[in-house]
Design an enzyme around this catalytic site. Structure first.
Site, PDB file in Angstrom:
ATOM      1  N   ASP A 438       0.871  -1.171   0.000  1.00 15.54           N
ATOM      2  CA  ASP A 438       0.000   0.000   0.000  1.00 15.54           C
ATOM      3  C   ASP A 438       0.913   1.227   0.000  1.00 15.54           C
ATOM      4  O   ASP A 438       2.098   1.126   0.350  1.00 15.54           O
ATOM      5  CB  ASP A 438      -0.886  -0.028   1.248  1.00 15.54           C
ATOM      6  CG  ASP A 438      -1.702   1.244   1.398  1.00 15.54           C
ATOM      7  OD1 ASP A 438      -2.323   1.668   0.398  1.00 15.54           O
ATOM      8  OD2 ASP A 438      -1.711   1.812   2.504  1.00 15.54           O
ATOM      9  N   LYS A 439       0.394   2.379  -0.389  1.00 19.32           N
ATOM     10  CA  LYS A 439       1.221   3.583  -0.401  1.00 19.32           C
ATOM     11  C   LYS A 439       1.108   4.352   0.910  1.00 19.32           C
ATOM     12  O   LYS A 439       2.043   4.399   1.704  1.00 19.32           O
ATOM     13  CB  LYS A 439       0.833   4.513  -1.561  1.00 19.32           C
ATOM     14  CG  LYS A 439       1.704   5.782  -1.633  1.00 19.32           C
ATOM     15  CD  LYS A 439       1.192   6.770  -2.655  1.00 19.32           C
ATOM     16  CE  LYS A 439      -0.042   7.502  -2.153  1.00 19.32           C
ATOM     17  NZ  LYS A 439       0.264   8.435  -1.020  1.00 19.32           N
ATOM     18  N   THR A 440      -0.070   4.939   1.127  1.00 23.42           N
ATOM     19  CA  THR A 440      -0.252   5.848   2.256  1.00 23.42           C
ATOM     20  C   THR A 440      -0.095   5.128   3.585  1.00 23.42           C
ATOM     21  O   THR A 440      -0.822   4.195   3.894  1.00 23.42           O
ATOM     22  CB  THR A 440      -1.641   6.521   2.194  1.00 23.42           C
ATOM     23  OG1 THR A 440      -1.809   7.113   0.909  1.00 23.42           O
ATOM     24  CG2 THR A 440      -1.770   7.580   3.271  1.00 23.42           C
ATOM     25  N   GLY A 589      -5.280   3.479  -3.257  1.00 22.42           N
ATOM     26  CA  GLY A 589      -6.526   4.158  -3.606  1.00 22.42           C
ATOM     27  C   GLY A 589      -6.295   5.596  -4.012  1.00 22.42           C
ATOM     28  O   GLY A 589      -7.223   6.297  -4.413  1.00 22.42           O
ATOM     29  N   LYS A 616      -8.725  -4.175  -4.607  1.00 21.04           N
ATOM     30  CA  LYS A 616      -7.406  -4.614  -4.143  1.00 21.04           C
ATOM     31  C   LYS A 616      -7.403  -6.124  -3.950  1.00 21.04           C
ATOM     32  O   LYS A 616      -6.465  -6.817  -4.345  1.00 21.04           O
ATOM     33  CB  LYS A 616      -7.044  -3.916  -2.824  1.00 21.04           C
ATOM     34  CG  LYS A 616      -6.569  -2.489  -2.964  1.00 21.04           C
ATOM     35  CD  LYS A 616      -6.026  -1.962  -1.646  1.00 21.04           C
ATOM     36  CE  LYS A 616      -5.461  -0.556  -1.812  1.00 21.04           C
ATOM     37  NZ  LYS A 616      -4.843  -0.036  -0.576  1.00 21.04           N
ATOM     38  N   ASP A 640      -7.161  -1.750   3.260  1.00 19.41           N
ATOM     39  CA  ASP A 640      -6.240  -2.840   2.940  1.00 19.41           C
ATOM     40  C   ASP A 640      -6.699  -4.183   3.515  1.00 19.41           C
ATOM     41  O   ASP A 640      -6.140  -5.226   3.165  1.00 19.41           O
ATOM     42  CB  ASP A 640      -4.839  -2.535   3.485  1.00 19.41           C
ATOM     43  CG  ASP A 640      -4.255  -1.261   2.900  1.00 19.41           C
ATOM     44  OD1 ASP A 640      -4.371  -1.086   1.670  1.00 19.41           O
ATOM     45  OD2 ASP A 640      -3.706  -0.447   3.654  1.00 19.41           O
TER      46      ASP A 640
END
Length: 745
Positions: A438-440, A589, A616, A640
């Site tokens: 995931d990014k954030t 997202g 996802k 997530d």
């Protein structure tokens, strides 16, 4: 507004930037959330993916909090013990952790009682007397031995009988069936020798085998965290009441069960949105980060939709209820997590697979032994030889071989900031081919920091930052906090401001030093026809950064670009994983521009942006099926959770939400993605040590079983139960020492 969700964007794709060219930019959103970003508002099309799993006829009055949930088993170990007398936990709504704790307590109690009873059994056992050369026999001693062993057999063996029943029904012989075979054979044969036939009793093996196996399973269960409470944690996100507006506009607090589609509800500043709906009045920035992965709060206005469980910002919203109960966005996430966990719970661990093979070997060898000696000898010798084979096939060391390694690896993991929740999935970490990040909050810190300060001519960086920091200190918006924090880091004074005011669709203004200052969006600057460095603006916009403008009246003082700060260790871990042949993928997202910039900075092979939580999960399945790969997922948010549950290995960042951590198989306590590498290394080291212990625990069977079967009987050598017991003890000591030698290499 479009009701169709955007497609997933890979890094190579291009699309119009939704952040920087809208006329409705708000400085409190600090970015342009155009049509493309309305996908975070609960979408009809994405809901269709769940319709087959949701009862369309169910009343809209239902709320997930009041719906019975089917507790999936966390892993195979739990399934083996579920039949024990702890009550029907699902009916009494007791969470998995309480069930896990009750099982640990039960195994501990059974262990101590069996230990107490085993002392006289060992002392009175013929085998021990033979080994140590003493005689202890008195009137009724055999009856006492039988009674004590019967209590041990039925009381201590009960969890293994229940587990064996489950394995038999699943047609997956494992540890439980192997243990049950050995102790049942020992008990029946020993009972026969006590009352009916001549032969050596096996009460010693019976009691010590049950004792060791209880200890092993107790150690194993204590080394793990409780079972997942992910579904319960998700449900707790939803408010139980809502502020309903009646026909006269009066506010009435009602329970969620009283709402129906079409009702109007009021969502005050800072409150959670009770359910999915459409805004009919009011404007606000709504934080959907934990639900959708959108790093910046989404600016909402009449006509936009909101998701139940998201957090309202400073504005007050009037929302028309559209979806309730099973149809809500969050309920769909719950359904996805539930299905994924149920699928993952079917995994069978290495210990069970090894025990399954030993079970088949024991049965075949025992039957062959009995048939051979019943033909070529007498029935008493045939029975004793068969029982010896069956008991030796279930070595005491097998009960400790894996649990001790697992306990040591769990301890090592904890010292390195890793919490192992699902042992079976942790075992598979060594085989991971793809890791999806995931990014954030995972690859990035999830907090905004200033990346660029561009003061106008005649204005210093310190002056620009002092003014901006002073104005933004009045706001708790993530980007405002980032600017204020930089001011504090540089030890610049945060001066007192007056007449602070939010400007709807424009930004904010306040008085400072007797003058009026503004922090506004690009759209507001263009409306005022103020010139600025468009080349710089376009450059940072293409990198996914958010730009705000600081004005003194209509004079531009400078530009400030902010972005979600990339973790210092992220680039390092991506490079190291690549060296190991593991592909790193980012799935977020967030919008395509931000995702693309982060992906390029970190050297990721693939990037998927604007991905909804259920998407996802689908993407993870695609990677598993289409690429036939073992996939790990690293994330921190509610959005997530479905992917964490679906992946072969779910890894949660410790600073993330409870839901993410409860759904994951491993938790990174220090919130450092670099620890992913430690998981893989520890998994490989644990697997090697496990194989070594299994070989030590069962390896002597290669020699002992044929000897117990009597292959050298013609030469006068037969392994007796006493010799078998001595070899078992030696094997147990070896695996205990070997387990302590485990370390991360």
């Amino acid at each position: 507004m479009s009701d169709n969700p955007p497609k997933n964007n890979e890094i190579s794709e291009t699309k119009p930037d939704p952040h920087f060219h809208s006329e409705n930019h708000s400085a409190h959103s600090h970015s342009e959330h155009g049509e493309a970003h309305q996908h975070h508002e609960h979408l009809d099309e994405s809901q269709e993916e769940y319709k087959s799993a949701v009862d369309k006829e169910q009343t809209h009055h239902n709320h997930p909090l009041h719906q019975p949930m089917e507790h999936s088993k966390d892993h195979e170990t739990h399934k083996n013990y579920e039949g024990m007398d702890h009550g029907d936990h699902s009916q009494h709504d007791i969470g998995h952790s309480e069930h896990h704790a009750a099982m640990i307590e039960d195994f501990m109690k059974r262990f101590w009682i069996v230990l107490f009873l085993s002392i006289p059994i060992v002392i009175l056992s013929d085998m021990i007397q033979m080994l140590f050369g003493y005689t202890l026999s008195f009137s009724g001693s055999k009856i006492i031995l039988f009674v004590l062993s019967s209590v041990v057999f039925f009381y201590g063996g009960m969890p293994f009988f229940k587990g064996a029943k489950n394995e038999f029904e699943d047609r997956k012989p494992g540890m439980m069936m192997l243990i049950t075979l050995a102790i049942t054979t020992s008990y029946i044969y020993s009972t026969l020798t006590t009352f009916f036939i001549e032969g050596s009793e096996f009460y010693f093996e019976l009691s010590t085998l049950i004792l060791i196996m209880l200890l092993g399973h107790w150690i194993e269960m204590r080394s793990q965290l409780g079972a997942s409470r992910a579904l319960e944690e998700l449900v707790r996100l939803m408010p139980e009441t809502a502020h309903k507006l009646d026909e006269s506009g009066n506010i009435i607090d009602v329970s969620m069960q009283e709402l129906v589609p079409g009702d109007l509800i009021l969502v005050k500043s800072g409150e959670k949105v009770p359910t999915d709906g459409k805004i009919v009045e009011g404007e606000s920035a709504v934080n959907e980060a934990m639900l959708t992965g959108e790093s910046v709060p989404v600016e909402k206005k009449p006509g936009n939709q909101v998701i139940g469980g998201s957090v309202n910002g400073n504005g007050v919203l009037t929302v028309e209820v559209e979806r309730l109960g099973d149809e809500t966005y969050l309920a769909q996430i719950i359904k996805t997590v539930q299905d994924a966990q149920a699928q993952k719970s079917r995994t069978q661990g290495l210990a069970d697979r090894a025990a399954g093979w030993l079970f088949y070997i024991a049965v075949v060898a025992g039957v062959i032994t009995f048939i051979y000696w019943i033909i070529n000898g007498d029935i008493n010798f045939a029975l004793e030889s068969m029982v010896t084979v069956l008991v030796i096939a279930c070595p005491h060391a097998l009960g400790l071989a894996i649990p001790l390694v697992n306990a040591v690896s769990t301890s090592i993991a904890a010292r390195n900031g890793l919490l192992i929740r699902n042992r079976n999935q942790f075992e598979e970490a060594r085989n991971v081919d793809i890791i999806v990040f995931d990014k954030t909050g995972t690859l990035t810190k999830g907090v905004f920091g200033v990346s660029d300060l561009i003061p106008s001519e005649g204005v210093s960086e310190e002056e620009l930052l002092t003014i901006a920091g002073s104005l933004e200190s009045q706001s708790e918006h993530p980007i405002a906090v980032g600017i204020t924090n930089l001011s504090r880091e540089r030890k610049l004074p945060l001066e007192k401001v007056t007449n602070y005011e939010n400007l709807t669709g424009a930004g904010l203004k306040a008085d400072l030093r007797g003058k009026t200052y503004f922090i506004v969006s690009p759209g507001e600057v263009e409306r005022r026809n103020i010139s600025f460095d468009k080349a710089f603006f376009e450059k940072v916009a293409s990198e996914g950064k958010t730009v705000v403008f600081v004005l003194e009246e209509n004079r531009l003082l400078g530009l400030i670009a902010v972005m979600d700060v990339i973790r210092e260790t992220s680039k390092e871990i991506i490079a190291e994983l690549k060296e190991l042949g593991i592909e790193s993928v980012m799935m977020t997202g967030d919008n395509e521009k931000i995702a693309s910039f982060v992906g390029k900075e970190l050297g990721l092979s693939r990037v998927y942006s604007q991905v909804l939580p259920d998407e996802k999960s689908s993407k993870i399945k695609d990677l598993q099926e289409n690429d036939t790969k073992k996939v790990a997922m690293v994330g921190d948010g509610i959005n997530d959770a479905p992917a964490l549950a679906t992946a072969d290995l779910g890894i949660a960042i410790g600073a993330g939400t409870d839901v993410a951590m409860e759904t994951a198989d491993v938790i990174l306590v220090d919130s450092d993605p670099n620890d992913v590498l430690s998981i893989i290394k520890l998994s490989k080291a644990t697997y090697r040590k496990t194989i070594e212990n299994l070989l030590w625990a069962a390896g002597y069977n290669i020699v002992a079983i044929p000897l117990a079967a009597g292959v050298l009987a013609s030469r006068g050598f037969v392994i007796t139960p006493a010799i078998g017991a001595a070899v078992m003890s030696l094997s147990t000591i070896i695996v205990a020492i070997n387990a302590q030698l485990l370390k991360i290499e």
